[in-house]
Design an enzyme around this catalytic site. Structure first.
Site, PDB file in Angstrom:
ATOM      1  N   GLU A 189      -4.907   4.938  -6.808  1.00  0.00           N
ATOM      2  CA  GLU A 189      -5.047   5.163  -8.264  1.00  0.00           C
ATOM      3  C   GLU A 189      -6.496   5.494  -8.610  1.00  0.00           C
ATOM      4  O   GLU A 189      -6.768   6.288  -9.515  1.00  0.00           O
ATOM      5  CB  GLU A 189      -4.533   3.924  -9.027  1.00  0.00           C
ATOM      6  CG  GLU A 189      -3.012   3.847  -8.950  1.00  0.00           C
ATOM      7  CD  GLU A 189      -2.435   2.446  -9.021  1.00  0.00           C
ATOM      8  OE1 GLU A 189      -3.133   1.496  -9.406  1.00  0.00           O
ATOM      9  OE2 GLU A 189      -1.242   2.302  -8.668  1.00  0.00           O
TER      10      GLU A 189
ATOM     11  N   TRP B 147      -3.295  -7.084  -9.313  1.00  0.00           N
ATOM     12  CA  TRP B 147      -2.686  -7.153 -10.654  1.00  0.00           C
ATOM     13  C   TRP B 147      -2.913  -5.854 -11.444  1.00  0.00           C
ATOM     14  O   TRP B 147      -2.364  -5.692 -12.525  1.00  0.00           O
ATOM     15  CB  TRP B 147      -3.255  -8.336 -11.438  1.00  0.00           C
ATOM     16  CG  TRP B 147      -2.907  -9.680 -10.875  1.00  0.00           C
ATOM     17  CD1 TRP B 147      -2.184  -9.935  -9.737  1.00  0.00           C
ATOM     18  CD2 TRP B 147      -3.259 -10.965 -11.410  1.00  0.00           C
ATOM     19  NE1 TRP B 147      -2.074 -11.294  -9.541  1.00  0.00           N
ATOM     20  CE2 TRP B 147      -2.728 -11.946 -10.549  1.00  0.00           C
ATOM     21  CE3 TRP B 147      -3.988 -11.378 -12.534  1.00  0.00           C
ATOM     22  CZ2 TRP B 147      -2.891 -13.314 -10.791  1.00  0.00           C
ATOM     23  CZ3 TRP B 147      -4.154 -12.739 -12.768  1.00  0.00           C
ATOM     24  CH2 TRP B 147      -3.609 -13.693 -11.902  1.00  0.00           C
TER      25      TRP B 147
ATOM     26  N   GLU C  93      -1.282   2.322   2.164  1.00  0.00           N
ATOM     27  CA  GLU C  93      -0.458   2.392   0.957  1.00  0.00           C
ATOM     28  C   GLU C  93      -0.006   3.835   0.743  1.00  0.00           C
ATOM     29  O   GLU C  93      -0.746   4.638   0.147  1.00  0.00           O
ATOM     30  CB  GLU C  93      -1.253   1.928  -0.260  1.00  0.00           C
ATOM     31  CG  GLU C  93      -1.671   0.480  -0.205  1.00  0.00           C
ATOM     32  CD  GLU C  93      -1.773  -0.138  -1.600  1.00  0.00           C
ATOM     33  OE1 GLU C  93      -1.195  -1.198  -1.807  1.00  0.00           O
ATOM     34  OE2 GLU C  93      -2.427   0.455  -2.480  1.00  0.00           O
TER      35      GLU C  93
ATOM     36  N   SER D  65       5.446  -1.002  -3.093  1.00  0.00           N
ATOM     37  CA  SER D  65       6.745  -1.585  -3.469  1.00  0.00           C
ATOM     38  C   SER D  65       7.165  -2.723  -2.537  1.00  0.00           C
ATOM     39  O   SER D  65       8.345  -2.848  -2.204  1.00  0.00           O
ATOM     40  CB  SER D  65       7.826  -0.506  -3.520  1.00  0.00           C
ATOM     41  OG  SER D  65       7.514   0.451  -4.522  1.00  0.00           O
TER      42      SER D  65
ATOM     43  N   HIS E  80      -8.465   2.539  -3.669  1.00  0.00           N
ATOM     44  CA  HIS E  80      -7.047   2.535  -4.028  1.00  0.00           C
ATOM     45  C   HIS E  80      -6.646   3.947  -4.462  1.00  0.00           C
ATOM     46  O   HIS E  80      -7.440   4.654  -5.080  1.00  0.00           O
ATOM     47  CB  HIS E  80      -6.800   1.532  -5.160  1.00  0.00           C
ATOM     48  CG  HIS E  80      -5.349   1.263  -5.366  1.00  0.00           C
ATOM     49  ND1 HIS E  80      -4.534   2.126  -6.059  1.00  0.00           N
ATOM     50  CD2 HIS E  80      -4.553   0.253  -4.935  1.00  0.00           C
ATOM     51  CE1 HIS E  80      -3.296   1.648  -6.052  1.00  0.00           C
ATOM     52  NE2 HIS E  80      -3.281   0.512  -5.377  1.00  0.00           N
TER      53      HIS E  80
ATOM     54  N   GLY F 163       1.543  -5.038  -5.456  1.00  0.00           N
ATOM     55  CA  GLY F 163       1.284  -4.715  -6.866  1.00  0.00           C
ATOM     56  C   GLY F 163       2.252  -5.467  -7.762  1.00  0.00           C
ATOM     57  O   GLY F 163       2.086  -6.664  -8.028  1.00  0.00           O
ATOM     58  N   GLY F 164       3.292  -4.771  -8.226  1.00  0.00           N
ATOM     59  CA  GLY F 164       4.229  -5.327  -9.210  1.00  0.00           C
ATOM     60  C   GLY F 164       4.748  -6.720  -8.882  1.00  0.00           C
ATOM     61  O   GLY F 164       4.799  -7.588  -9.768  1.00  0.00           O
TER      62      GLY F 164
HETATM   63  P1  13P Z   1       3.435  -1.817  -6.011  1.00  0.00           P
HETATM   64  O1  13P Z   1       3.663  -3.033  -5.138  1.00  0.00           O
HETATM   65  O2  13P Z   1       3.671  -2.103  -7.469  1.00  0.00           O
HETATM   66  O3  13P Z   1       4.171  -0.638  -5.501  1.00  0.00           O
HETATM   67  O4  13P Z   1       1.879  -1.465  -5.911  1.00  0.00           O
HETATM   68  C1  13P Z   1       1.303  -1.344  -4.659  1.00  0.00           C
HETATM   69  C2  13P Z   1      -0.151  -1.242  -4.821  1.00  0.00           C
HETATM   70  O5  13P Z   1      -0.648  -0.234  -5.303  1.00  0.00           O
HETATM   71  C3  13P Z   1      -0.973  -2.390  -4.427  1.00  0.00           C
HETATM   72  O6  13P Z   1      -2.319  -2.062  -4.416  1.00  0.00           O
END
Ligand code: 13P
Length: 254
Positions: free
Chosen positions: A98, A10, A168, A214, A96, A235-236
């Site tokens: 990020e 999330w 990822e 994605s 991750h 993610g989204g």
């Molecule tokens: P999205 O599915 O929003 O691209 O994000 C992927 C993600 O970073 C899951 O950890």
């Protein structure tokens, strides 16, 4: 047989009330239509306790998005593995992109976190992935195997067997672009071979390999057909119960 793992990350979304509503709707959908996969959700730290109360007595598992490697101490703003274990987490996402890019997490920090998480009998989900520049320069395999080697250096088979690895690609995260099945196949096959040669066939084969970037219901089925796709990190699309579980349902068709 490997049980697939589908995890909803999330990220920094979900105040308390929204998080509880979302967890409740995932639990209730799983009751009416059980998934053919292990399902976990990773809410923000502030919602973990409330979400834990919603998922109790359900197949839905709790995950955290990060942790510190020390059990306690002067680390302002951090949360430790024993704290996450106490609150009821089964999984912790580590490394991750990020965290690597925005918060400058290095492989040796991630390695220490892996040890801390598995030491608390939780399972780590280690993320690896290349940027667009790295892919265009033909460095994808080199980057992901180096991230893997650096994070797993010197770890025991017992630790390895408790891991999942999420591929990822950075360019696919939150962009609506996803790696195509051929790109996913190439990287996942290579990660599997790398794990088997580093840690032995048995240990290297039990690690679940997830794809993230994605992921949407429309593309999930084309990826679940690949031998080495054992789950997704979403993610989204995990911020609503229906698309999230529709992604997990793609494993029903295999
Ligand atoms: P999205 O599915 O929003 O691209 O994000 C992927 C993600 O970073 C899951 O950890």
């Amino acid at each position: 047989m490997t049980v697939p793992l589908v995890v909803g990350n999330w990220k920094m979304n979900g105040k308390l009330a929204e998080s509880v509503v979302l967890a409740k709707s995932i639990v209730s959908r799983l009751k009416t239509k059980p998934a053919n996969a292990e399902i976990a959700i990773a809410p923000p730290f502030t919602a973990l306790a409330a979400v834990r109360d919603e998922v109790r007595n359900s197949p839905l598992k709790l995950a955290a998005q990060n942790c510190h490697w020390e059990p306690s101490g002067a680390f302002t703003g951090e949360v430790s593995a024993p704290m996450l274990s106490e609150i009821g987490c089964h999984f912790v996402i580590l490394g991750h992109s990020e965290r690597r890019q925005i918060f400058h997490e290095a492989d040796d920090m991630i390695r220490k976190k892996l040890i801390a998480v598995t030491g608390q009998n939780m399972r780590a989900i280690l993320c690896v992935g290349e940027t667009l520049d790295q892919r265009q320069a033909g460095k994808t395999i080199d980057i992901v195997t180096t991230q893997l080697d650096n994070a797993l250096k010197g770890l025991s088979k017992g630790v390895i067997e408790n891991l999942a690895i999420a591929y990822e690609p950075v360019w696919a995260i939150g962009t609506g672009l996803n790696a195509n099945p051929e790109q996913v196949r190439e990287v996942h096959n290579c990660l599997r071979i790398h794990l088997q040669s580093g840690f032995g066939a048995a240990s290297g084969s039990v690690v679940r390999l997830l794809y993230g970037g994605s992921v949407k219901p429309e593309i999930a089925a084309s990826l679940t057909k690949l031998d080495e796709v054992n789950g997704f990190l979403v993610g989204g699309a995990s911020l609503l119960a229906e698309p999230f579980l529709a992604i997990a349902d793609a494993f029903n068709e295999n």
